[in-house]
Design a protein around this motif. Structure first.
Motif, mmCIF file in Angstrom:
data_model
loop_
_atom_site.group_PDB
_atom_site.id
_atom_site.type_symbol
_atom_site.label_atom_id
_atom_site.label_comp_id
_atom_site.label_asym_id
_atom_site.label_seq_id
_atom_site.Cartn_x
_atom_site.Cartn_y
_atom_site.Cartn_z
ATOM 1 N N TYR A 1 0.871 -1.052 0.026
ATOM 2 C CA TYR A 1 -0.058 -0.038 -0.023
ATOM 3 C C TYR A 1 0.809 1.084 0.043
ATOM 4 C CZ TYR A 1 -4.171 -2.839 1.001
ATOM 5 O OH TYR A 1 -5.186 -3.735 0.840
ATOM 6 N N GLN B 1 -5.149 1.633 5.831
ATOM 7 C CA GLN B 1 -5.492 0.908 4.523
ATOM 8 C C GLN B 1 -5.477 -0.382 4.567
ATOM 9 O OE1 GLN B 1 -3.169 3.307 1.157
ATOM 10 N NE2 GLN B 1 -1.836 3.366 2.837
ATOM 11 N N GLY C 1 -8.189 -5.590 -0.673
ATOM 12 C CA GLY C 1 -7.951 -4.666 0.425
ATOM 13 C C GLY C 1 -9.166 -4.782 1.556
#
Length: 211
Positions: A93, A125, A200
Motif C-alpha cells: 500500500y 489501508q 484490500g
C-alpha cells in the motif's frame, strides 16, 4: 478510495496482530479520559461547578485526564499508528507519510489539526474502517471546546481554572462519540489479517457493541 497495493507478498500480514495488547491498552487509557469528560459534563450540567486549583486534584478534574493520561495515550497511539502504517507499506500500500509523523503530528501546533487524521488513513489501508472523518471531527470538537471555553483566574496567589456549563456537556458528548469510533478503528486494525487479498478488505472480528 484506498489505493490498491501493487503486490501482496505470499505471506502477507496486515495490521498489528502482534500488538493486540497495545490496542487494548489504548482503548483503556483513552476510555478513562473519555469517562473523565463524561463525569465532568454531568457534574457541571447538574449545577456543580468544576474548579481545578493549582496544587489540588479534585474528583472531577478533567485537566488530569489530558495531562498524564493524555501523554500516555499519545505514546501508545503513536506507536500503534506507526506500526500499522509500516505493515501497510510492507504489503504494497502507498504510505504517504513517514513514521515520525505518527508521533510529532499530534503535538506540533496547527499541523496537529490534520496530520494525525492523514496518517491514520495510511495506517488503516486494507481494512473496512469507516467514519475516519467523523472520528477526527468529533475529537477536534471535544478537544478544542475544552481548551477554548475554560477560564483561569488568580485570587490571592491561587490559580483557579473553571470550565463553563455550556462547554463541558458538549465536550463530553463529542469525546464519547469520538472514542466509540476510535475504538472500532483500533480494534479492526489490531485484529490484523493473514494472507490478505488484493481486494484490500481483510477479515476481522468486530466488537459486538460497536456498529
Amino acid at each position: 478510495m484506498t489505493a490498491q497495493p501493487t503486490h501482496i507478498p505470499a505471506t502477507s500480514t496486515l495490521g498489528v496482530t502482534a500488538q493486540r495488547g497495545l490496542g487494548i491498552a489504548i482503548l483503556v487509557v483513552t476510555g478513562l479520559i473519555t469517562v473523565q469528560a463524561v463525569v465532568l459534563g454531568v457534574t457541571v450540567a447538574t449545577g456543580n461547578p468544576y474548579v481545578h486549583t493549582a496544587g489540588a486534584n479534585f474528583p472531577f478534574d478533567s485537566s488530569a485526564g489530558v495531562g498524564l493520561l493524555g501523554v500516555l495515550a499519545w505514546l501508545l497511539v503513536a506507536q500503534w499508528m506507526a506500526t500499522a502504517a509500516r505493515a501497510a507499506a510492507a504489503n504494497g500500500y502507498e504510505v504517504k507519510h513517514r513514521p515520525w509523523v505518527a508521533w510529532w503530528g499530534w503535538v506540533i501546533p496547527i499541523w496537529n489539526l490534520w496530520a494525525p487524521f492523514r496518517y491514520m488513513k495510511d495506517a488503516t489501508q486494507g481494512f473496512p474502517v469507516r467514519h475516519l472523518g467523523l472520528w477526527w471531527a468529533t475529537w477536534l470538537l471535544g478537544t478544542v471546546t475544552f481548551w477554548s471555553t475554560s477560564a483561569s483566574s488568580t485570587v490571592d496567589g491561587v490559580v483557579t481554572q473553571t470550565q463553563t456549563s455550556a462547554s463541558a456537556p458538549f465536550n463530553a458528548v463529542a469525546l464519547t462519540v469520538s472514542w466509540f469510533l476510535f475504538a472500532r478503528i483500533v480494534w479492526t486494525v489490531s485484529q490484523g489479517s493473514q494472507a490478505a487479498s488484493a481486494s484490500g478488505a481483510p477479515g476481522m472480528t468486530p466488537l459486538p457493541w460497536l456498529p
